[in-house]
Design a protein around this motif. Structure first.
Motif, PDB file in Angstrom:
ATOM      1  N   ILE A  96       0.847  -1.199   0.000  1.00 50.81           N
ATOM      2  CA  ILE A  96       0.000   0.000   0.000  1.00 50.81           C
ATOM      3  C   ILE A  96       0.879   1.243   0.000  1.00 50.81           C
ATOM      4  CG2 ILE A  96      -1.823   1.251   1.226  1.00 50.81           C
ATOM      5  CD1 ILE A  96      -2.684  -1.415   2.439  1.00 50.81           C
ATOM      6  N   ALA A  99       2.106   2.019  -3.332  1.00 54.46           N
ATOM      7  CA  ALA A  99       1.043   2.249  -4.330  1.00 54.46           C
ATOM      8  C   ALA A  99       0.961   1.107  -5.336  1.00 54.46           C
ATOM      9  CB  ALA A  99       1.258   3.580  -5.045  1.00 54.46           C
ATOM     10  N   TYR A 128      -3.998   3.812   7.306  1.00 54.78           N
ATOM     11  CA  TYR A 128      -4.321   4.043   5.903  1.00 54.78           C
ATOM     12  C   TYR A 128      -5.830   4.249   5.755  1.00 54.78           C
ATOM     13  CZ  TYR A 128       0.344   2.302   4.619  1.00 54.78           C
ATOM     14  OH  TYR A 128       1.697   2.126   4.490  1.00 54.78           O
ATOM     15  N   LYS A 160      -7.869  10.064  -3.539  1.00 53.66           N
ATOM     16  CA  LYS A 160      -7.141  10.319  -2.294  1.00 53.66           C
ATOM     17  C   LYS A 160      -7.126   9.121  -1.345  1.00 53.66           C
ATOM     18  CE  LYS A 160      -8.111  15.293  -2.240  1.00 53.66           C
ATOM     19  NZ  LYS A 160      -8.835  16.385  -1.528  1.00 53.66           N
ATOM     20  N   ASP A 162      -6.199   5.819   0.279  1.00 59.82           N
ATOM     21  CA  ASP A 162      -4.950   5.046   0.219  1.00 59.82           C
ATOM     22  C   ASP A 162      -5.152   3.659  -0.387  1.00 59.82           C
ATOM     23  OD1 ASP A 162      -3.349   7.040   1.450  1.00 59.82           O
ATOM     24  OD2 ASP A 162      -4.103   6.443   3.421  1.00 59.82           O
ATOM     25  N   LEU A 163      -6.264   3.004  -0.024  1.00 59.76           N
ATOM     26  CA  LEU A 163      -6.561   1.668  -0.543  1.00 59.76           C
ATOM     27  C   LEU A 163      -8.022   1.611  -0.971  1.00 59.76           C
ATOM     28  CD1 LEU A 163      -5.912  -1.298  -1.123  1.00 59.76           C
ATOM     29  CD2 LEU A 163      -6.440  -1.810   1.277  1.00 59.76           C
ATOM     30  N   ARG A 189      -5.156   6.763  -9.890  1.00 60.34           N
ATOM     31  CA  ARG A 189      -4.525   6.008  -8.811  1.00 60.34           C
ATOM     32  C   ARG A 189      -3.180   5.402  -9.208  1.00 60.34           C
ATOM     33  NH1 ARG A 189      -7.595   5.423  -4.691  1.00 60.34           N
ATOM     34  NH2 ARG A 189      -6.418   3.654  -3.872  1.00 60.34           N
ATOM     35  N   HIS A 192       0.166   6.184  -7.540  1.00 57.31           N
ATOM     36  CA  HIS A 192      -0.067   7.085  -6.404  1.00 57.31           C
ATOM     37  C   HIS A 192      -0.788   6.407  -5.233  1.00 57.31           C
ATOM     38  CE1 HIS A 192       1.158  10.498  -8.873  1.00 57.31           C
ATOM     39  NE2 HIS A 192       0.346  10.060  -9.823  1.00 57.31           N
ATOM     40  N   ARG A 193      -1.717   5.518  -5.526  1.00 55.61           N
ATOM     41  CA  ARG A 193      -2.511   4.863  -4.491  1.00 55.61           C
ATOM     42  C   ARG A 193      -2.698   3.388  -4.857  1.00 55.61           C
ATOM     43  NH1 ARG A 193      -1.511   9.108  -2.578  1.00 55.61           N
ATOM     44  NH2 ARG A 193      -2.868  10.599  -1.495  1.00 55.61           N
ATOM     45  N   THR A 195      -4.819  -0.260  -5.109  1.00 53.17           N
ATOM     46  CA  THR A 195      -6.164  -0.753  -5.408  1.00 53.17           C
ATOM     47  C   THR A 195      -6.189  -2.267  -5.217  1.00 53.17           C
ATOM     48  OG1 THR A 195      -6.478   0.992  -7.062  1.00 53.17           O
ATOM     49  CG2 THR A 195      -7.986  -0.885  -7.155  1.00 53.17           C
TER      50      THR A 195
END
Length: 251
Positions: A96, A99, A128, A160, A162-163, A189, A192-193, A195
Motif C-alpha cells: 500500500i 502504491a 491508511y 485520495k 490510500d486503498l 490512482r 499514487h494509491r 487498489t
C-alpha cells in the motif's frame, strides 16, 4: 481544583488525558512516587493512545467494509492456496505504501471478500484510509454524481483513498460510460494509491470482460503493473462452514 482541571482538559478535547488524570487521582499511592514530568508523560501517552484508537475506529467506519473481518480470524485449515506467511506479509501494508495493487481471484464462496476486508481492516489499523465498494454500486454512484454535478469531486475523493477495494469485478457487463469511469479511476490512482480487486474471473479473462480493446489495454496496464496476485482455490467456504454447523447440530 482537580474538578476544574478535568473540566478544562475535556473542554480542550483532551479526553485521554482527562481519563488518565482521573485514574491518577483515584490511585494516588500508585503515582505519588513519580516526578511531575513522569506523570505528565504518562498523561500524554494516554492521550496519544486515545487519539490513535479514535482515528482507527473512524477509518474502519469510513471504509464501509462488507464484512467484519480480521487477519487473525482467517481460516487456514481448509486448503485454498493461502498461507499465513503470505497474509502476514500483505497485512504489513508495504504494498500500500508503494502504491501497488492486489488482485484476488477465486470461485464463489472461496473467501475472497473476507480476505480483502481483513487486509483492509489491517490497513486501517496502520492509519491508511480505505474504502470498499462493489463495482456495480461504485459505477452507480458515479452515474448519479454526473447527474448532480459532483462527478469530479467524487473522482477526487476516490483518488485520495490510500486503498480502494473493488469487489465483484467482471460480474456485470460494462457500458461505454462505465469503462470511461474505470479508466479515470485507474489513471488517477496509478503510481499514487493502491487498489485491491476481487473477482471470480481469472485475470486472463479480465481483458474480454471489459469489452473494449483500447480501454481494456489502458485499464489493465495500470491495474496489473507490479500487482500482487492471490488465486484462491478449493471448495466454497460457505458450504464447508454450513456443513460444519449442520454436523454440530446433529451431534
Amino acid at each position: 481544583m482537580s474538578t476544574q482541571t478535568l473540566t478544562h482538559l475535556r473542554q480542550l478535547k483532551l479526553g485521554g488525558m482527562a481519563s488518565a488524570l482521573q485514574t491518577q487521582l483515584e490511585q494516588p499511592g500508585t503515582y505519588e512516587g513519580l516526578a511531575f514530568l513522569e506523570r505528565l508523560n504518562l498523561l500524554l501517552d494516554d492521550e496519544n493512545l486515545s487519539r490513535q484508537s479514535r482515528k482507527q475506529e473512524r477509518l474502519i467506519r469510513q471504509a464501509r467494509f462488507k464484512l467484519r473481518a480480521s487477519v487473525q480470524d482467517i481460516d487456514y485449515q481448509h486448503p485454498r492456496g493461502l498461507t499465513p506467511s503470505t497474509v502476514a506479509s500483505l497485512a504489513q501494508g508495504d504494498w500500500i505504501a508503494r502504491a501497488q495493487n492486489l488482485l484476488i481471484t477465486g470461485p464463489c464462496g472461496s473467501g475472497k471478500t473476507y480476505l480483502a476486508c481483513a487486509l483492509g481492516h489491517s490497513a486501517c489499523l496502520r492509519d491508511y484510509s480505505v474504502r470498499y465498494y462493489r463495482l456495480s454500486r461504485l459505477l452507480l454512484a458515479l452515474t448519479q454524481a454526473k447527474a448532480d454535478g459532483s462527478y469530479h469531486k467524487q473522482l477526487a475523493q476516490l483518488a485520495k483513498v490510500d486503498l480502494l477495494v473493488i469487489d465483484d469485478w467482471g460480474l456485470d457487463a460494462l457500458t461505454a460510460a462505465h469503462r470511461n469511469d474505470l479508466m479515470e479511476i485507474m489513471d488517477d490512482r496509478h503510481g499514487h494509491r493502491a487498489t485491491l480487486m476481487i473477482s471470480q474471473l481469472p485475470t486472463d479473462q479480465w481483458y474480454t470482460s471489459i469489452g473494449d480493446n483500447t480501454l481494456a489495454d489502458a485499464i489493465l496496464d495500470r491495474l496489473m503493473h507490479n500487482a500482487h496476485r492471490l488465486n484462491l482455490k478449493g471448495e466454497s467456504m460457505r458450504k464447508i462452514l454450513g456443513q460444519l454447523t449442520e454436523d454440530e447440530h446433529l451431534s
